[in-house]
Design an enzyme around this catalytic site. Structure first.
Site, PDB file in Angstrom:
ATOM      1  N   GLU A 146      -8.007  -1.000   2.264  1.00 53.21           N
ATOM      2  CA  GLU A 146      -7.238   0.230   2.396  1.00 53.21           C
ATOM      3  C   GLU A 146      -5.868  -0.002   3.018  1.00 53.21           C
ATOM      4  O   GLU A 146      -4.852   0.494   2.516  1.00 53.21           O
ATOM      5  CB  GLU A 146      -8.021   1.258   3.226  1.00 53.21           C
ATOM      6  N   GLU A 203      -7.219  -0.843  -7.796  1.00 56.51           N
ATOM      7  CA  GLU A 203      -8.413  -1.120  -6.999  1.00 56.51           C
ATOM      8  C   GLU A 203      -8.728  -2.615  -7.007  1.00 56.51           C
ATOM      9  O   GLU A 203      -9.149  -3.181  -5.997  1.00 56.51           O
ATOM     10  CB  GLU A 203      -9.603  -0.321  -7.511  1.00 56.51           C
TER      11      GLU A 203
END
Length: 427
Positions: A146, A203
């Protein structure tokens, strides 16, 4: 106690075009102890980003220090419950204004809990260390994913006035050795340019950053892991990723040749990259299970994480970032679609492996949310079993004062949508 809330049209994973957000929200409380670790990670972020495998010209001019908080979710409303979040999902905003990270701690702990006899596709030797360190290793991976995954990298942009945010005459494309020849034109964004592969590609890049930086001893120390334990956490993080790549085959649809979930496609791509690295670093074999039915096993040579794995990630991560920075959609799609392809060709026979994955599929976990109720001046927490019965009971008790009104509205919505389902079934 500090609380946090999050609501709106957020994630775009379920949109076929990868741009329209799905409405969701949650309420949570802050975990101060774990948040302190993430604050240390933020403090080290600029040093860690400098070690990523792309030239400094491909990184933001200034790292925009975000808030990074660990939350324990009280209630969540949405189609899926993530383990971590980086917002906003507009890369042009993250590039120029900043972003925020949260890690959902109790989702991590519940999601990683697996009974040993239900743990699939690992050797008996790997199962014990995997169960012991899966939770801690996943906490490291989520933090890196993240903060330093989604939070790193620069987009080369030309604005409406014709001004570039990079030195067009001197920045070199490390993949070609030539000057950069493509960038984002006025009005173009990451999502509009990369369209259907944008979510999964990003991702994948964030997951690779997590793997690559989890080797760093400072990172492991921040999360409280040193010496032999740190090596076990590192090993399980890489092993978990390649196993997840195999499990991700469930989300591939052979009839359409499409992937149904961005993260799962990303992890399968990483599995392919590490298999391609060779030297028996990662192996996937088919075998007969103890029950006589087809089975499979994935293995990773922990002695080669640095020599083979990190090198493979270095090369692949640089390509991901260069294609993203330079808006080189054609090369990005060619590479990413190539690694995403699922066939029954030797030596891995991924379509057959997909059948095995579905055959051995573990029963999906039920995230049954607590309820709270006031008893006098005290707040009482109501817990439920992680079962269909517990799930139904939690909903009934959540809306115990207006269940008839709720049922009426749900029937109205169902009737209003019935036309679309009838139309679809008539095709």
């Amino acid at each position: 106690m500090f609380h946090s809330s999050y609501i709106g049209f957020i994630e775009s994973y379920r949109d076929p075009f990868g741009s329209r957000g799905e409405f969701e929200g949650f309420v949570a409380v802050v975990n101060k102890l774990v948040s302190a670790r993430f604050a240390q990670l933020v403090s080290a972020a600029e040093r860690l980003i400098a070690s990523l495998p792309w030239p400094s010209t491909y990184e933001k001019d200034t790292f925009l220090r975000p808030d990074f908080t660990s939350l324990d979710v009280v209630t969540f409303s949405g189609s899926g419950i993530p383990a971590g979040i980086n917002i906003p999902n507009y890369d042009n905003i993250r590039q120029s204004i900043g972003f925020k990270n949260v890690s959902l701690g109790n989702v991590l702990s519940v999601g990683s809990a697996t009974e040993r006899d239900k743990l699939t596709f690992l050797s008996e030797e790997d199962k014990d260390v995997f169960i012991k360190y899966r939770g801690p290793s996943f906490e490291v991976q989520v933090g890196l994913h993240e903060l330093l995954g989604h939070g790193s990298g620069k987009l080369f942009v030309q604005d409406e006035k014709g001004t570039f945010n990079f030195d067009k005459e001197n920045v070199i494309n490390p993949e070609t050795g030539e000057q950069v020849k493509s960038w984002y034109k006025p009005g173009e964004t990451w999502d509009s340019k990369f369209s259907t592969i944008a979510s999964s590609f990003e991702e994948c890049r964030a997951e690779c950053v997590g793997l690559y930086l989890s080797i760093n001893k400072e990172v492991l120390r921040i999360f409280g892991h040193e010496s032999h334990e740190a090596q076990d956490v590192l090993y399980v993080n890489w092993l978990n990723m390649v196993r997840a790549g195999l499990l991700g085959l469930e989300y591939y649809t052979p009839e359409t040749g499409k992937w149904r979930q961005a993260h799962m496609q990303a992890r399968f791509v990483i599995l392919r990259v590490l298999l391609e690295a060779g030297e028996n670093f990662v192996t996937v074999i088919q075998k007969a299970g103890a029950d006589g039915h087809p089975d499979a096993q994935v293995s990773l040579d922990r002695s080669k994480i640095i020599s083979v794995g990190q090198l493979a990630m270095h090369r692949f991560l640089q390509r991901l970032q260069v294609y993203k920075s330079t808006a080189d959609v054609d090369r990005a799609r060619e590479m990413y679609d190539g690694y995403s392809k699922v066939t029954d060709e030797e030596p891995y026979k991924f379509l057959t492996l997909r059948d095995i994955v579905i055959l051995r599929k573990e029963e999906r976990k039920l995230f049954v949310q607590i309820n709270t109720q006031m008893t006098g001046d005290n707040v009482e927490i109501l817990h439920y079993d992680s079962s269909p019965t517990g799930l139904i009971l939690s909903v009934l008790q959540r809306f115990c004062n207006d269940e008839e009104e709720l049922e009426r509205k749900m029937l109205e919505l169902s009737s209003a949508d019935a036309f679309y389902w009838e139309k679809q079934n008539s095709r």
